[in-house]
Structures are given as C-alpha cells and as structure tokens.
Scaffold this active site. Sequence first.
Site, mmCIF file in Angstrom:
data_model
loop_
_atom_site.group_PDB
_atom_site.id
_atom_site.type_symbol
_atom_site.label_atom_id
_atom_site.label_comp_id
_atom_site.label_asym_id
_atom_site.label_seq_id
_atom_site.Cartn_x
_atom_site.Cartn_y
_atom_site.Cartn_z
ATOM 1 N N TYR A 1 3.649 54.180 16.504
ATOM 2 C CA TYR A 1 3.965 52.974 15.726
ATOM 3 C C TYR A 1 3.805 51.755 16.628
ATOM 4 O O TYR A 1 4.379 51.688 17.712
ATOM 5 C CB TYR A 1 5.397 53.092 15.214
ATOM 6 C CG TYR A 1 5.872 52.031 14.239
ATOM 7 C CD1 TYR A 1 5.052 50.996 13.795
ATOM 8 C CD2 TYR A 1 7.165 52.074 13.738
ATOM 9 C CE1 TYR A 1 5.503 50.045 12.899
ATOM 10 C CE2 TYR A 1 7.631 51.128 12.839
ATOM 11 C CZ TYR A 1 6.807 50.120 12.423
ATOM 12 O OH TYR A 1 7.258 49.171 11.535
ATOM 13 N N CYS A 2 2.999 50.786 16.170
ATOM 14 C CA CYS A 2 2.827 49.516 16.882
ATOM 15 C C CYS A 2 2.336 49.793 18.301
ATOM 16 O O CYS A 2 1.345 50.481 18.492
ATOM 17 C CB CYS A 2 4.150 48.735 16.846
ATOM 18 S SG CYS A 2 4.075 47.057 17.530
ATOM 19 N N LEU A 3 3.011 49.281 19.310
ATOM 20 C CA LEU A 3 2.579 49.494 20.689
ATOM 21 C C LEU A 3 2.608 50.976 21.046
ATOM 22 O O LEU A 3 1.822 51.435 21.882
ATOM 23 C CB LEU A 3 3.483 48.692 21.639
ATOM 24 C CG LEU A 3 3.100 48.653 23.112
ATOM 25 C CD1 LEU A 3 1.653 48.241 23.303
ATOM 26 C CD2 LEU A 3 4.027 47.729 23.874
#
Length: 422
Positions: free
Chosen positions: A154-156
């Site tokens: 998720y995301c980074l």
Amino acid sequence: MLRKTFDSGGTNLIQGWHHLVDDWQRNMLGKKPAGAEDYVVGGNVGVTPGKVVFRNHLIELIQYAPTTSQVHAEPVLIVPAWVMKYYILDLSPHNSLVKYLVDQGHTVFMISWRNPTSEDRDLGLDDYRRQGIMDSLEVVGALSPDAKVHAVGYCLGGTLLAIAAAAMAQDGDERLASITMFAAQTDFREAGELMLFIDDKQLAFLEDVMWAQGVLDTRQMAGAFQLLRSNDLIWSRMVNSYLLGERQPMNDLMAWNADATRMPYRMHSEYLRQLFLNNALAEGRFLVDDKPVTISDIRVPIFAVGTEWDHVAPWRSTYKIHLLADTQELAFLLTSGGHNAGIISPPEGSGRHYRLTTTHDHDTYVDPDLWLARTPVNQGSWWPAWQAWLVDHSGPKTSPPELGSTRYPPLGDAPGTYVLQE
C-alpha cells in the site's frame, strides 16, 4: 455563515469559540483531535484476531486466525506504508480488509512497522526492504511451506514491494505468486501535489531539519498532507468548526488519520531524492546490493489499484506501471474515492464504482485518457473483484496453518505492541 449566526442568535460563534480553544489546547498538549479517543486500537479498531509471530527492530509480523475450515494455499502478505499505521486495513470489523480476506478463506499476514525515534535516524530504504519484506517472507514461508506468497503493498509499501520483487527476480527468488499495489507509484514524474512542495532547495532545508531531529516528526508529516488538501482539511474545517460551530463527527478512518508516525532521516531523504526527485526506479538507476533493479524484471502477475481523487499518488501516475512492467499479466483497477477512502471499500458500502482491465504481454499500450474513456464502469466495491483475481491465481484449498510454530512461537495477540507506540 451570516444566516447561521442570525438564526442561532450567535450561538454558533460561541460554540465555534469553544471548538477553537479545545483544538488549541489539544494541539499544544500533543493530544489527538476531539473524538479520536473513541477509537482504540485493539479495542474497537484493529480487532481482527491474530498473533504476532515475529518481531525485529523494525517490524512485528501478525498472522491472522482463520475463520474458515479450508483456506487458499497461497498466503497473503500485506506491506503497508510506514507513513501510516497498518490498521487502516483493519479498521472497524465492517470495513476491515483483513477481516474480509480472512472470511473469504485467505491466510493473511500483516507487517506492523515500528514508529521510529531519533535513534533510528540511520535506517534507510534497504533496511525497510530487508527487515520488513524479506524477513517477513522468510517467516511466512516457514509457516506456509511449499506455497508461494501473494504480496500486497500500500502506497510507499507498494513501491518498496516493487523494488523487492525486482531484486528477487534478478536473484532467481521465486517465492512470490503475485504482487498487488494499492495506490503505489513506480514512476514519480507525475507524482502529484507533493511536487509543489519538494524541489532540491526545499529538500535540502527539509534534510537539515531531519538531520537535527533524526526524524520527520508527526506534526510535520500531518502538516504536509493537510496542505495537499488544504480546501478539505484546513479551510472548510475552520469554517465549519469555528464559524458555523459544527464539528464533523469523528469516524474510524479520521481517527486513524490522526494516529501519525515519524520518518527516519536517512530513509526519508533517500525516498525523496532517489525516487521522488530523481525517479531512479523508473529509469533503471535504483540500486539494491549495488546492482540496478528494474520493474521489467518482474515476471509474476501484477494487480495495480489507483483511486480517482488521489492527491498523493494520482492514478495516471500509478497507471505508468503499464510502461515499466514486462510481466505476462497486468490488471489495472481504478476505483472511486481518494488515497485512503478509495482503498477502504467494503462490499456493504454504497455509492462505489470501479473500472478494471487486464492486459497481457502481447497487448498494445493504451494511454490513460483513452483507457478511462472506453473502460466500462462497474458499480459496487472493488474488493470482490480483486479477491476473485487472487483466487484465480491460487491453488486448491487446504487446511489452515497453525498460528506460529516451534520456530516462530506467538509473541502476543494482535494488534501487537509496535502499533501502539506514540
């Protein structure tokens, strides 16, 4: 506002003053926003049953208890971003992605990142890769032997997962069955509104601040993200709360958003310089073990999720995975909502929609605007579509694994201890 003041006889301004004083006091004392105290990790959020089965300096690894008599053989390992606490994916039971997956017969593991302090200033991106993803894969493989892993970032966390998967491909490491990326970028040339605040000079100033502190603290993190959505998170909030005297009711997602984390100096500097400013990953210049890695080395199926109103990872940026990946199968899904609310999409919710296509290595490239125009809209949550994709890439069901093992005995109940760190 004038109509509200007239109709209420000015009581809205009195109530707004009380809100202002309360917010100021909470801010000065480092307390969470009003109402956030109603959401307690391990009490009414982050409550899916499980055990911490591994701990190192940087992570706790949670293995969730099965709720079905048979499970899909391939476990799911979730890598959240360390700019957030993991329980965004395990909020209240009705909107917990973890619970949804477990109830669908998946064995789920979750990384819970440690909240770093100034003593962790020298932790870098490779420490997060090694101590986070690679150590977790070692444990998951021991607890689910002979099964490949569906890895989710998720995301980074998704960006780091892509880096790890590329390095694994180069090393001939075949432990992954697939990778899924939620609102995660691999090409940062169109990286969103954060580009307004970060250039070489601004980054040099930020590095000086982080060097002195050892970390980017929670208030600085929160301030940066509020500026990205200043109309929603600053001005409209001020008008509603202080002038109209109306507080927006707190919910679990808002309470999670106030549960901030810190960023180590070295890691955050490497991320901003190498990935964000220099776009080293997309351009084949990001090094792992002194060797450049590239997304095109990844051969396992990829499922990428973008959100329509993402201010952190704009969907056209996440769509660029089509230009970088060389896998035989790439599914791209665009869902309604923003960076967080778009990902949290329980099937029982209303007003959701998504688009989904799958491309193969022989298909020609379609630019994002044409893709948007010609891809049909599906009503409802995207979770079932992704879960069905996981099933299609999994083998026959089997008995659920034990929680922990002799080698990795349970260290405590979920949600663990790291998520509770202030």
